[in-house]
Design a protein around this motif. Structure first.
Motif, PDB file in Angstrom:
ATOM      1  N   MET A   1      30.719   3.743  28.982  1.00  0.00           N
ATOM      2  CA  MET A   1      29.916   3.929  27.761  1.00  0.00           C
ATOM      3  C   MET A   1      29.036   2.709  27.507  1.00  0.00           C
ATOM      4  SD  MET A   1      30.529   6.872  26.254  1.00  0.00           S
ATOM      5  CE  MET A   1      30.149   6.619  24.537  1.00  0.00           C
ATOM      6  N   PRO A   2      27.775   2.916  27.122  1.00  0.00           N
ATOM      7  CA  PRO A   2      26.913   1.767  26.810  1.00  0.00           C
ATOM      8  C   PRO A   2      27.370   1.081  25.526  1.00  0.00           C
ATOM      9  CG  PRO A   2      25.810   3.829  26.290  1.00  0.00           C
ATOM     10  CD  PRO A   2      27.077   4.196  26.981  1.00  0.00           C
ATOM     11  N   GLY A   3      27.055  -0.213  25.423  1.00  0.00           N
ATOM     12  CA  GLY A   3      27.423  -0.951  24.233  1.00  0.00           C
ATOM     13  C   GLY A   3      26.612  -0.517  23.020  1.00  0.00           C
ATOM     14  N   CYS A   4      27.039  -0.987  21.857  1.00  0.00           N
ATOM     15  CA  CYS A   4      26.387  -0.609  20.596  1.00  0.00           C
ATOM     16  C   CYS A   4      24.917  -1.047  20.572  1.00  0.00           C
ATOM     17  CB  CYS A   4      27.156  -1.227  19.432  1.00  0.00           C
ATOM     18  SG  CYS A   4      26.516  -0.745  17.812  1.00  0.00           S
ATOM     19  N   PHE A   5      24.652  -2.254  21.093  1.00  0.00           N
ATOM     20  CA  PHE A   5      23.281  -2.785  21.124  1.00  0.00           C
ATOM     21  C   PHE A   5      22.382  -1.899  21.988  1.00  0.00           C
ATOM     22  CE2 PHE A   5      20.223  -5.716  23.263  1.00  0.00           C
ATOM     23  CZ  PHE A   5      19.468  -6.030  22.144  1.00  0.00           C
ATOM     24  N   LYS A   6      22.905  -1.516  23.154  1.00  0.00           N
ATOM     25  CA  LYS A   6      22.143  -0.687  24.077  1.00  0.00           C
ATOM     26  C   LYS A   6      21.942   0.723  23.517  1.00  0.00           C
ATOM     27  CE  LYS A   6      21.670  -0.348  29.062  1.00  0.00           C
ATOM     28  NZ  LYS A   6      22.265  -0.737  30.355  1.00  0.00           N
ATOM     29  N   LYS A   7      22.983   1.248  22.902  1.00  0.00           N
ATOM     30  CA  LYS A   7      22.892   2.579  22.289  1.00  0.00           C
ATOM     31  C   LYS A   7      21.790   2.617  21.234  1.00  0.00           C
ATOM     32  CE  LYS A   7      27.532   4.577  22.579  1.00  0.00           C
ATOM     33  NZ  LYS A   7      28.723   4.958  21.794  1.00  0.00           N
ATOM     34  N   THR A   8      21.760   1.594  20.396  1.00  0.00           N
ATOM     35  CA  THR A   8      20.778   1.539  19.309  1.00  0.00           C
ATOM     36  C   THR A   8      19.355   1.498  19.855  1.00  0.00           C
ATOM     37  OG1 THR A   8      22.362   0.330  17.939  1.00  0.00           O
ATOM     38  CG2 THR A   8      20.063   0.269  17.257  1.00  0.00           C
ATOM     39  N   CYS A 119      16.026   8.823  27.582  1.00  0.00           N
ATOM     40  CA  CYS A 119      16.493   7.838  26.597  1.00  0.00           C
ATOM     41  C   CYS A 119      17.760   8.325  25.897  1.00  0.00           C
ATOM     42  CB  CYS A 119      15.395   7.552  25.577  1.00  0.00           C
ATOM     43  SG  CYS A 119      14.011   6.608  26.256  1.00  0.00           S
ATOM     44  N   ILE A 120      17.822   9.637  25.607  1.00  0.00           N
ATOM     45  CA  ILE A 120      19.027  10.209  25.007  1.00  0.00           C
ATOM     46  C   ILE A 120      20.202  10.059  25.971  1.00  0.00           C
ATOM     47  CG2 ILE A 120      20.115  12.395  24.383  1.00  0.00           C
ATOM     48  CD1 ILE A 120      18.437  11.445  22.158  1.00  0.00           C
ATOM     49  N   LEU A 121      19.957  10.345  27.257  1.00  0.00           N
ATOM     50  CA  LEU A 121      21.007  10.223  28.269  1.00  0.00           C
ATOM     51  C   LEU A 121      21.556   8.813  28.340  1.00  0.00           C
ATOM     52  CD1 LEU A 121      22.564  11.426  30.749  1.00  0.00           C
ATOM     53  CD2 LEU A 121      20.621  10.728  32.151  1.00  0.00           C
ATOM     54  N   ASN A 122      20.657   7.828  28.305  1.00  0.00           N
ATOM     55  CA  ASN A 122      21.092   6.429  28.395  1.00  0.00           C
ATOM     56  C   ASN A 122      21.763   5.949  27.112  1.00  0.00           C
ATOM     57  OD1 ASN A 122      20.021   4.750  30.979  1.00  0.00           O
ATOM     58  ND2 ASN A 122      18.703   6.510  30.587  1.00  0.00           N
ATOM     59  N   LYS A 125      25.532   7.737  27.624  1.00  0.00           N
ATOM     60  CA  LYS A 125      26.405   7.228  28.691  1.00  0.00           C
ATOM     61  C   LYS A 125      25.613   6.374  29.670  1.00  0.00           C
ATOM     62  CE  LYS A 125      25.869  11.223  31.767  1.00  0.00           C
ATOM     63  NZ  LYS A 125      26.577  12.262  32.541  1.00  0.00           N
ATOM     64  N   VAL A 126      26.335   5.720  30.556  1.00  0.00           N
ATOM     65  CA  VAL A 126      25.710   4.920  31.619  1.00  0.00           C
ATOM     66  C   VAL A 126      25.591   5.799  32.855  1.00  0.00           C
ATOM     67  CG1 VAL A 126      25.887   2.880  33.070  1.00  0.00           C
ATOM     68  CG2 VAL A 126      26.712   2.798  30.714  1.00  0.00           C
ATOM     69  N   PRO A 127      24.362   6.189  33.255  1.00  0.00           N
ATOM     70  CA  PRO A 127      24.204   7.076  34.419  1.00  0.00           C
ATOM     71  C   PRO A 127      24.669   6.410  35.713  1.00  0.00           C
ATOM     72  CG  PRO A 127      22.193   6.950  33.112  1.00  0.00           C
ATOM     73  CD  PRO A 127      23.085   5.844  32.644  1.00  0.00           C
ATOM     74  N   TYR A 128      25.163   7.244  36.617  1.00  0.00           N
ATOM     75  CA  TYR A 128      25.623   6.718  37.910  1.00  0.00           C
ATOM     76  C   TYR A 128      24.441   6.329  38.798  1.00  0.00           C
ATOM     77  CZ  TYR A 128      30.216   8.478  36.602  1.00  0.00           C
ATOM     78  OH  TYR A 128      31.388   8.701  35.954  1.00  0.00           O
ATOM     79  N   ARG A 129      23.372   7.113  38.759  1.00  0.00           N
ATOM     80  CA  ARG A 129      22.206   6.840  39.592  1.00  0.00           C
ATOM     81  C   ARG A 129      21.231   5.928  38.856  1.00  0.00           C
ATOM     82  NH1 ARG A 129      20.638  12.709  42.266  1.00  0.00           N
ATOM     83  NH2 ARG A 129      22.640  13.098  43.296  1.00  0.00           N
ATOM     84  N   ALA A 130      20.644   4.998  39.605  1.00  0.00           N
ATOM     85  CA  ALA A 130      19.716   4.033  38.998  1.00  0.00           C
ATOM     86  C   ALA A 130      18.484   4.718  38.433  1.00  0.00           C
ATOM     87  CB  ALA A 130      19.307   2.980  40.023  1.00  0.00           C
ATOM     88  N   ILE A 131      18.012   5.799  39.106  1.00  0.00           N
ATOM     89  CA  ILE A 131      16.798   6.473  38.654  1.00  0.00           C
ATOM     90  C   ILE A 131      17.020   7.172  37.318  1.00  0.00           C
ATOM     91  CG2 ILE A 131      17.296   8.641  39.857  1.00  0.00           C
ATOM     92  CD1 ILE A 131      13.839   6.982  39.330  1.00  0.00           C
ATOM     93  N   ASN A 132      18.272   7.483  37.000  1.00  0.00           N
ATOM     94  CA  ASN A 132      18.575   8.108  35.710  1.00  0.00           C
ATOM     95  C   ASN A 132      18.786   7.078  34.599  1.00  0.00           C
ATOM     96  OD1 ASN A 132      18.485  10.583  36.948  1.00  0.00           O
ATOM     97  ND2 ASN A 132      20.697  10.722  37.251  1.00  0.00           N
ATOM     98  N   GLY A 133      18.845   5.816  34.971  1.00  0.00           N
ATOM     99  CA  GLY A 133      19.105   4.760  34.008  1.00  0.00           C
ATOM    100  C   GLY A 133      17.826   4.187  33.418  1.00  0.00           C
ATOM    101  N   PRO A 134      17.858   2.907  33.039  1.00  0.00           N
ATOM    102  CA  PRO A 134      16.682   2.256  32.443  1.00  0.00           C
ATOM    103  C   PRO A 134      15.441   2.296  33.336  1.00  0.00           C
ATOM    104  CG  PRO A 134      18.634   0.930  32.070  1.00  0.00           C
ATOM    105  CD  PRO A 134      19.049   2.029  32.991  1.00  0.00           C
ATOM    106  N   ALA A 135      15.659   2.229  34.666  1.00  0.00           N
ATOM    107  CA  ALA A 135      14.509   2.273  35.586  1.00  0.00           C
ATOM    108  C   ALA A 135      13.769   3.603  35.462  1.00  0.00           C
ATOM    109  CB  ALA A 135      14.980   2.060  37.023  1.00  0.00           C
ATOM    110  N   GLY A 136      14.524   4.705  35.392  1.00  0.00           N
ATOM    111  CA  GLY A 136      13.905   6.022  35.235  1.00  0.00           C
ATOM    112  C   GLY A 136      13.208   6.169  33.899  1.00  0.00           C
TER     113      GLY A 136
END
Length: 232
Positions: A1-8, A119-122, A125-136
């Motif tokens: 799970m992403p932290g509170c700061f990242k979630k916000t 952005c909702i996905l991130n 939760k923390v995506p397993y694939r990098a392309i689904n994360g902040p880079a995507g």
């Protein structure tokens, strides 16, 4: 799970993406991208109108991507008329450029929704694939903002280089010729600029979300065990 700061930050980024989507849709559907003043040159030349009399020959025009209207002043009072760009008027304009502006904005709408979803996905939760994360999320925001910039730039080129306002003002005018005295970019144009700025803000938010904040460590008190404690 992403932290509170990242979630916000990602929740805020998703909100900004959705607002950008709304802004583009509103801008496309509103006929107020440009306004201007048009002079009925033929009428003014016929009566040799001087400066004080030219007011009777100065009308107004406004238009967007799909429709608009104008007030013709040719010495006989103002006459209002409305027009649509499609299907007839587009033949007299730079068709390729005008269609490209609309296509750029449609693609920007699609990427705005994609960036909203990422952005909702991130935020959840923390995506397993990098392309689904902040880079995507960065990629989709960059593409959305980039296509809005292309649309805005193309519209400016159509107005300034291809004399879009003059072409629209003189559409189906067989007797009178109109020249442009003033033209101004209106709210819908600046709404698109705001949409591109929103995606730039999202890129900044996503970059900030990658900053690792130092963890606060609590000091544990050392337990001193004495001989008396052992006895009891």
């Amino acid at each position: 799970m992403p932290g509170c700061f990242k979630k916000t930050l990602f929740a805020l980024a998703s909100l900004v993406s959705f607002v950008s989507f709304i802004l583009i849709v509103v801008a496309m559907g509103t006929p107020k991208w440009m306004t201007g003043k048009i002079l009925c040159k033929t009428g003014a030349d016929l009566v040799n109108a001087t400066d004080p009399e030219l007011v009777k020959f100065i009308g107004e025009i406004y238009y967007g991507l799909f429709r608009g209207g104008k007030i013709r002043q040719c010495g006989l009072g103002g006459r209002r008329s409305k027009f649509t760009i499609f299907p007839h008027m587009v033949k007299k304009l730079n068709t390729g450029l005008h269609v490209m502006i609309i296509m750029f904005l449609c693609v920007a709408i699609f990427f705005s929704l994609v960036s909203f979803g990422f952005c909702i996905l991130n935020a959840i939760k923390v995506p397993y694939r990098a392309i689904n994360g902040p880079a995507g999320a960065c990629l989709w925001n960059f593409l959305a903002g980039g296509f809005v910039v292309l649309a805005v730039t193309s519209f400016m080129a159509a107005v300034k280089l291809h004399h879009l306002t003059e072409r629209i003002a003189n559409f189906r005018e067989n007797v009178f010729q109109f020249v442009i005295l003033e033209e101004h970019f209106e709210d819908c144009f600046w709404i698109c600029v705001a949409s591109a700025t929103a995606h730039a803000v999202n890129l900044l938010l996503i970059a900030i979300s990658e900053i690792h904040l130092p963890k606060i460590k609590t000091k544990t008190e050392e337990v001193n065990v004495t001989a008396e404690d052992i006895m009891y």
